[in-house]
Design an enzyme around this catalytic site. Sequence first.
Site, short mmCIF file in Angstrom:
data_model
loop_
_atom_site.label_atom_id
_atom_site.label_comp_id
_atom_site.label_asym_id
_atom_site.label_seq_id
_atom_site.Cartn_x
_atom_site.Cartn_y
_atom_site.Cartn_z
CE LYS A 87 -4.45 1.04 0.58
NZ LYS A 87 -5.63 0.34 0.06
N GLY A 187 -24.80 3.14 3.24
CA GLY A 187 -23.90 3.79 2.29
C GLY A 187 -24.28 3.37 0.88
N GLY A 189 -23.12 4.59 -2.02
CA GLY A 189 -22.16 5.18 -2.97
C GLY A 189 -21.94 4.22 -4.12
CB VAL A 191 -19.47 -0.67 -3.16
CG1 VAL A 191 -19.76 -2.14 -2.88
CG2 VAL A 191 -18.03 -0.50 -3.60
P1 NAD Z 1 -18.18 5.87 -2.01
O1 NAD Z 1 -17.44 7.03 -1.46
O2 NAD Z 1 -18.61 5.86 -3.43
O3 NAD Z 1 -19.53 5.63 -1.14
C1 NAD Z 1 -19.59 5.74 0.23
C2 NAD Z 1 -20.99 6.22 0.58
O4 NAD Z 1 -21.14 6.18 1.99
C3 NAD Z 1 -21.27 7.66 0.13
O5 NAD Z 1 -22.50 7.71 -0.56
C4 NAD Z 1 -21.35 8.43 1.47
O6 NAD Z 1 -22.28 9.52 1.41
C5 NAD Z 1 -21.83 7.35 2.39
N1 NAD Z 1 -21.54 7.58 3.81
C6 NAD Z 1 -20.44 8.15 4.36
N2 NAD Z 1 -20.56 8.16 5.71
C7 NAD Z 1 -21.73 7.53 5.98
C8 NAD Z 1 -22.40 7.21 7.18
N3 NAD Z 1 -21.89 7.53 8.38
N4 NAD Z 1 -23.58 6.58 7.09
C9 NAD Z 1 -24.14 6.25 5.89
N5 NAD Z 1 -23.55 6.55 4.73
C10 NAD Z 1 -22.36 7.17 4.77
O7 NAD Z 1 -17.29 4.60 -1.64
P2 NAD Z 1 -17.34 3.15 -2.32
O8 NAD Z 1 -16.33 3.06 -3.37
O9 NAD Z 1 -18.77 2.80 -2.58
O10 NAD Z 1 -16.80 2.25 -1.10
C11 NAD Z 1 -17.62 1.95 0.02
C12 NAD Z 1 -16.79 1.19 1.05
O11 NAD Z 1 -16.32 -0.04 0.47
C13 NAD Z 1 -15.54 1.94 1.52
O12 NAD Z 1 -15.32 1.61 2.88
C14 NAD Z 1 -14.42 1.34 0.67
O13 NAD Z 1 -13.17 1.42 1.31
C15 NAD Z 1 -14.88 -0.09 0.54
N6 NAD Z 1 -14.38 -0.76 -0.67
C16 NAD Z 1 -14.67 -0.27 -1.90
C17 NAD Z 1 -14.20 -0.92 -3.04
C18 NAD Z 1 -14.53 -0.43 -4.42
O14 NAD Z 1 -14.36 -1.19 -5.39
N7 NAD Z 1 -15.02 0.78 -4.58
C19 NAD Z 1 -13.41 -2.09 -2.92
C20 NAD Z 1 -13.15 -2.59 -1.63
C21 NAD Z 1 -13.63 -1.90 -0.51
#
Ligand code: NAD
Length: 361
Positions: A87, A187, A189, A191
């Site tokens: 990382k 959440g 977002g 994913v």
């Molecule tokens: P993202 O930033 O697109 O979405 C996160 C969402 O969570 C946003 O809509 C945000 O408004 C919401 N949020 C933030 N704080 C919150 C809370 N307290 N309560 C409810 N909602 C809240 O991120 P993502 O890419 O969708 O990733 C989501 C999680 O999955 C992260 O923890 C990330 O590390 C993990 N992850 C993502 C991937 C990937 O492929 N994108 C891969 C492995 C792990």
Amino acid sequence: MPVPTQSNSIFSQLEAFGHKKVVFCSDPETGLKAIIAIHDTTLGPALGGTRMWAYKTEEDALYDVLRLSKSMTYKSAIAGLNLGGGKAVIIGDAHKDKSEALLRKFGRFIKNLNGEFITAEDVGTNPRDMEFIRMETQYVMGVPESIGGSGDPSPITALGVLMGIKASVKEYYGSDSLTGKSVIVQGTGRVGENLVKLLREENAKVYASDINDDAVQNIAKKYGAQAISNNSIFDIDADIYAPCALGATINSQTIKKLKCNIIAGSANNQLEDEQVHGRMLLEKGVLFAPDYVINAGGIINCYSELMGFSKKRTMQLTENIYEATRNVLKLSKAENISTTEAANKIAEKRISDIRKVKSTY
Ligand code: NAD
């Protein structure tokens, strides 16, 4: 995994985490201050994202990169990938301090590692940033599809999480059908939205929450889910809780309130304390699908880009998360250990077995 603390000296932290190499990158001309941590390369080159974050102290940045790189070793090992764990963190505000020159200078540090470390996007970096790094080195994945990369990993990550949910449902209820099962997605977002879509296709009842009210209302309407307030997550009597926002949402307070039978979501480091809260969930009879096992879709996507795999092969590797989760849950049950301990054991065994293969010829 042993739990080193940030108050230890640099070398004792490296020893406790078991790191192979840590590179400090400094370039006053571009303002670059970065740390690349290579945890283990037994299975292959260390692949892990580059996070850009305005850490309060350099010690915080070091601790974060050591912790995150070690979990990448475990994530790739259990996903069956031939990758080690690494990382990188860039210290700075991603909105103010990022520049082409800084990213390209960082790319040159990666280039000097001759393929021992391969990076991709993470919090605070995006595919455009990966393009700048690519101008200096080939050892970067997650570049846009338009220039031959694998693009947004989120749909693949969501598919892997769905596989983890189905394997957990099979273990808990005896069948992996999601028809009639209820899931809280915290959440919505990148994913989370994809997961809501997949769950609705499987006829699950979905409760969706996000701090962004408009976004969650739109998603609820689009997929036929029910929007709920973020404060009511632990009051709802659903089958599954899928944390897809932040880490550490599972702690001593929330475990007491939790009404769900299964926890399975994409957020990294969902347990505030891996050992304490893993054990508490086991004792409460809540099935926890370890986050690093079921959110491996993103790393699988990068691996596919590295290997030149087709989308079909990427999907197959991601579907394997079902079996990987089943194996973890079976070991946890057989040995009465937390699911995280079980996952760690399986990952460590694969690494030590392959280390033996590589020490002979
Ligand atoms: P993202 O930033 O697109 O979405 C996160 C969402 O969570 C946003 O809509 C945000 O408004 C919401 N949020 C933030 N704080 C919150 C809370 N307290 N309560 C409810 N909602 C809240 O991120 P993502 O890419 O969708 O990733 C989501 C999680 O999955 C992260 O923890 C990330 O590390 C993990 N992850 C993502 C991937 C990937 O492929 N994108 C891969 C492995 C792990």
